[in-house]
Design an enzyme around this catalytic site. Sequence first.
Site, PDB file in Angstrom:
ATOM      1  N   SER A 209       0.791  -1.234   0.000  1.00 19.43           N
ATOM      2  CA  SER A 209       0.000   0.000   0.000  1.00 19.43           C
ATOM      3  C   SER A 209       0.822   1.282   0.000  1.00 19.43           C
ATOM      4  O   SER A 209       0.251   2.373  -0.048  1.00 19.43           O
ATOM      5  CB  SER A 209      -0.944   0.018   1.209  1.00 19.43           C
TER       6      SER A 209
ATOM      7  N   LYS B  81       0.096   3.916  -2.571  1.00 21.08           N
ATOM      8  CA  LYS B  81      -0.912   4.974  -2.433  1.00 21.08           C
ATOM      9  C   LYS B  81      -0.309   6.365  -2.278  1.00 21.08           C
ATOM     10  O   LYS B  81      -1.014   7.367  -2.398  1.00 21.08           O
ATOM     11  CB  LYS B  81      -1.839   4.639  -1.266  1.00 21.08           C
TER      12      LYS B  81
ATOM     13  N   SER C 262      -5.756   3.566   4.677  1.00 19.39           N
ATOM     14  CA  SER C 262      -5.238   2.673   3.641  1.00 19.39           C
ATOM     15  C   SER C 262      -6.359   1.980   2.872  1.00 19.39           C
ATOM     16  O   SER C 262      -6.286   0.788   2.557  1.00 19.39           O
ATOM     17  CB  SER C 262      -4.282   1.626   4.234  1.00 19.39           C
TER      18      SER C 262
END
Length: 355
Positions: A67, A70, A122
């Site tokens: 993640s 991101k 997230s």
Amino acid sequence: MKLINKCLTAVIIFSVTVSQVIPVFAKEKTTVSSAPYINAYYAAAIDGLSHRVLYDKNANYITPMASTTKIVTALVALNYGNIDEKVTISHRAANIHGSQVGYKENESVTIRELIYGLMLRSGNDAAIALAESRGGTVEEFLNVMNEYAVEIGLTNTHFESPHGLDSDNHYTTAYDLALAASKAKENEEFSQIVEVKEIPRQQFCFSRDYRNINKILWLLPEASGIKTGYTGKAGKCLVTSVKTPGKDMIITLINSPTRWKETCKIYKYVNENYEYKNFHPANSEVKNYKYKRKSYVLKTSEEIILPIKNGSNVTERLVLPQKLAPKMNKNFGLLQFYENNELIYCSPLKCERIK
């Protein structure tokens, strides 16, 4: 190496150069501690201004990124359009697997709230919703992400999703990830979002409250973000920005079972072995320059604050083009910084006419 190549390219463009070397700084501290063992497959720490590598463990090895993807998703979303625009959550976004904020299909949410959901919680659902709203389709948004990655110098990075779930051609390096984070921290809105510990819905009329899952904000007082990550292939990941006298220091860890502890160890190591030195304020005069009976002054285009290793000597080298006319308010020449004869940073100078 990337930084040095950029400096050398700039010098080559001048064809022939004139230089003067000025001793500017000798560090009084002489103690240098050895780098600690870091429990991570891949790690890097860089200075946010110079991108100088301050710690490196397999920093240029290709790896999944989970993640931490991101970071670039958020930055691209922030760069295009009004962030207070409302979008509708699609079926695809509401039903993505992995970590979620919990947005419902047909729910109306602002881009701003989606970015908070992306970075604090997230949310993979936030990632898909942002990609669809900003790119028209997820696939078109990924094209923009990959183009942007090349633009900001991520030479070993490729995106196959806006959220970072494992896939064969979704990868980065610890260095590239640090570079992306450094670029993201230049965006004021991004910086404000990632350092938030919690935000009530009332502040921006959000649909829900948000509390940051990034524990480093509580464990390291100087931390100012940025992003956690976890997948089966990437392991536990963490990208951290830490406030410094210059721009932020960026610390990246990929596949690190004890990522919080290791981040603090790297931060301590850099603090013990480097000191930030303010060499020049922004817009400070460096040299007077004459061309065909006209007088100019060369000034710094930025504030120059660099991390210098204990026991090092630093020199400045002024590199100027020969037989080229200065152009007003344009870059003209370079100010290079050498630590123990190794090039660590170069900054373009701007030119102004003396009346």
